[in-house]
Motif scaffolding. Sequence first.
Motif, PDB file in Angstrom:
ATOM      1  N   THR A  56     -14.326   0.885 -29.554  1.00 56.78           N
ATOM      2  CA  THR A  56     -15.052   1.845 -28.715  1.00 56.78           C
ATOM      3  C   THR A  56     -15.386   3.100 -29.523  1.00 56.78           C
ATOM      4  OG1 THR A  56     -13.801   1.050 -26.829  1.00 56.78           O
ATOM      5  CG2 THR A  56     -14.949   3.136 -26.552  1.00 56.78           C
ATOM      6  N   LEU A  57     -14.445   3.552 -30.286  1.00 58.74           N
ATOM      7  CA  LEU A  57     -14.664   4.745 -31.101  1.00 58.74           C
ATOM      8  C   LEU A  57     -15.707   4.484 -32.181  1.00 58.74           C
ATOM      9  CD1 LEU A  57     -10.989   5.988 -31.524  1.00 58.74           C
ATOM     10  CD2 LEU A  57     -12.726   6.823 -29.945  1.00 58.74           C
ATOM     11  N   PHE A  58     -15.667   3.280 -32.718  1.00 52.46           N
ATOM     12  CA  PHE A  58     -16.664   2.911 -33.737  1.00 52.46           C
ATOM     13  C   PHE A  58     -18.067   3.004 -33.147  1.00 52.46           C
ATOM     14  CE2 PHE A  58     -19.365  -0.293 -35.728  1.00 52.46           C
ATOM     15  CZ  PHE A  58     -19.291   0.083 -37.067  1.00 52.46           C
ATOM     16  N   ARG A  59     -18.212   2.511 -31.909  1.00 51.63           N
ATOM     17  CA  ARG A  59     -19.538   2.539 -31.271  1.00 51.63           C
ATOM     18  C   ARG A  59     -19.961   3.967 -30.943  1.00 51.63           C
ATOM     19  NH1 ARG A  59     -18.522  -2.977 -27.869  1.00 51.63           N
ATOM     20  NH2 ARG A  59     -18.985  -4.325 -29.627  1.00 51.63           N
ATOM     21  N   GLU A  60     -19.001   4.779 -30.562  1.00 52.57           N
ATOM     22  CA  GLU A  60     -19.333   6.189 -30.323  1.00 52.57           C
ATOM     23  C   GLU A  60     -19.827   6.822 -31.613  1.00 52.57           C
ATOM     24  OE1 GLU A  60     -16.256   8.483 -28.525  1.00 52.57           O
ATOM     25  OE2 GLU A  60     -16.263   7.316 -26.679  1.00 52.57           O
ATOM     26  N   ASP A  98     -30.252  -7.087 -40.523  1.00 52.04           N
ATOM     27  CA  ASP A  98     -28.823  -6.869 -40.687  1.00 52.04           C
ATOM     28  C   ASP A  98     -28.191  -7.256 -39.347  1.00 52.04           C
ATOM     29  OD1 ASP A  98     -26.245  -5.880 -40.865  1.00 52.04           O
ATOM     30  OD2 ASP A  98     -26.842  -4.247 -42.194  1.00 52.04           O
ATOM     31  N   GLN A  99     -27.745  -8.506 -39.287  1.00 58.45           N
ATOM     32  CA  GLN A  99     -27.256  -9.049 -38.003  1.00 58.45           C
ATOM     33  C   GLN A  99     -26.069  -8.249 -37.469  1.00 58.45           C
ATOM     34  OE1 GLN A  99     -28.910 -11.303 -36.467  1.00 58.45           O
ATOM     35  NE2 GLN A  99     -30.121 -12.350 -38.013  1.00 58.45           N
ATOM     36  N   ALA A 100     -25.153  -7.901 -38.374  1.00 56.69           N
ATOM     37  CA  ALA A 100     -23.942  -7.186 -37.943  1.00 56.69           C
ATOM     38  C   ALA A 100     -24.319  -5.820 -37.345  1.00 56.69           C
ATOM     39  CB  ALA A 100     -22.997  -7.004 -39.115  1.00 56.69           C
ATOM     40  N   GLU A 151     -23.887  -4.442 -33.369  1.00 56.39           N
ATOM     41  CA  GLU A 151     -23.201  -3.179 -33.068  1.00 56.39           C
ATOM     42  C   GLU A 151     -24.136  -2.187 -32.373  1.00 56.39           C
ATOM     43  OE1 GLU A 151     -20.167  -2.617 -33.105  1.00 56.39           O
ATOM     44  OE2 GLU A 151     -19.436  -4.304 -34.283  1.00 56.39           O
ATOM     45  N   LEU A 152     -25.393  -2.170 -32.807  1.00 59.09           N
ATOM     46  CA  LEU A 152     -26.353  -1.246 -32.170  1.00 59.09           C
ATOM     47  C   LEU A 152     -26.577  -1.623 -30.711  1.00 59.09           C
ATOM     48  CD1 LEU A 152     -29.123  -0.651 -34.878  1.00 59.09           C
ATOM     49  CD2 LEU A 152     -27.721   1.097 -33.782  1.00 59.09           C
ATOM     50  N   PHE A 158     -35.984  -3.259 -35.183  1.00 59.19           N
ATOM     51  CA  PHE A 158     -35.906  -4.325 -36.194  1.00 59.19           C
ATOM     52  C   PHE A 158     -34.550  -5.034 -36.160  1.00 59.19           C
ATOM     53  CE2 PHE A 158     -35.309  -5.992 -40.511  1.00 59.19           C
ATOM     54  CZ  PHE A 158     -36.425  -6.803 -40.598  1.00 59.19           C
ATOM     55  N   ASP A 159     -33.473  -4.282 -36.278  1.00 62.89           N
ATOM     56  CA  ASP A 159     -32.159  -4.925 -36.400  1.00 62.89           C
ATOM     57  C   ASP A 159     -31.541  -5.294 -35.052  1.00 62.89           C
ATOM     58  OD1 ASP A 159     -31.831  -5.153 -39.160  1.00 62.89           O
ATOM     59  OD2 ASP A 159     -31.248  -3.063 -39.355  1.00 62.89           O
TER      60      ASP A 159
END
Lengths: 176, 112
Positions: free
Chosen positions: A108-112, B12-14, B18-19, A132-133
């Motif tokens: 959760t912190l990583f996403r924040e 960049d799949q990873a 995450e996004l 794009f990604d």
Amino acid sequence: MLARRAASGDGDAFGILVERYGAPARRVARAILGMDEDADDAVQDGFIAAWHAIARYDPTRPFRPWLTRIVANAALDLGRKRKVRHTVSIPEHTASGTVRPDRATDHTLFRERLRFALEELPERQRIAVTLFDAEGYSHAEVAEVLKVPEGTVRSYVFHARRALRRALGAFKEDAP
Amino acid sequence: MTEQSPFANERDQALGVELRAALDTADTEAFVARLKAAVADAGAETSWDVLAAWAPQGLVAAVVAATLIWLVGLPAVRSAPATPLASAPIQIEVAPSQPEAVVITVAIMEGR
């Protein structure tokens, strides 16, 4: 086919398109405006504008970039009008390595931190890397949304990724 | 997230995963339902809606045009000749005494 039916005024067809593209459009609006209710307002404004302009949509061209461009413009307009510069505050303990949260909290912190890093990017880089990604657009489709050459889109994506990687690098080093 | 060249076409799949996770919230389904309802409420735009949207501008244009016409036309109205003394010759004829000079002048100017 759905877009073609919608373009001829078929409300049910447009309803299916709303179901299909509502969530991705919300992510794009959030990439522009932040995790704010303004993003939801922008998506709603964008979809209503698209429905009102559906007769002007050219069914021989891809629908998704056309719709996304309208939603992105609605978000950009709203951002300019309300001067929104939403900032996600990072909890203090994420910056230091002194607190070791469990894995779920860590994610959760990583996403924040990722949201924060995304908001720090220039607007067009944010849109480009998200489309794009995260959303699977081609460089050409992103170029159509942003009305810039494909080479510029590649540059935006490259620089956005590098900035995100740099911002998240420190977090990974701190992670257990 | 891997280092890639700006010329690479690969996603960049990873980072993408995450996004999406970072930008999504648990209320997505409810949001889409609200969105669908809002679009349905908005309805399709008819030609009358388009005309209605232009109505205020049209009204202003009409007022401006009417004002201009009135302003341009006003001097012409003001310079219009006064009502002639149509009865001047009669006055001359029926006058019990010699008519005043002004009556004769007006009659001459009117070409009578």
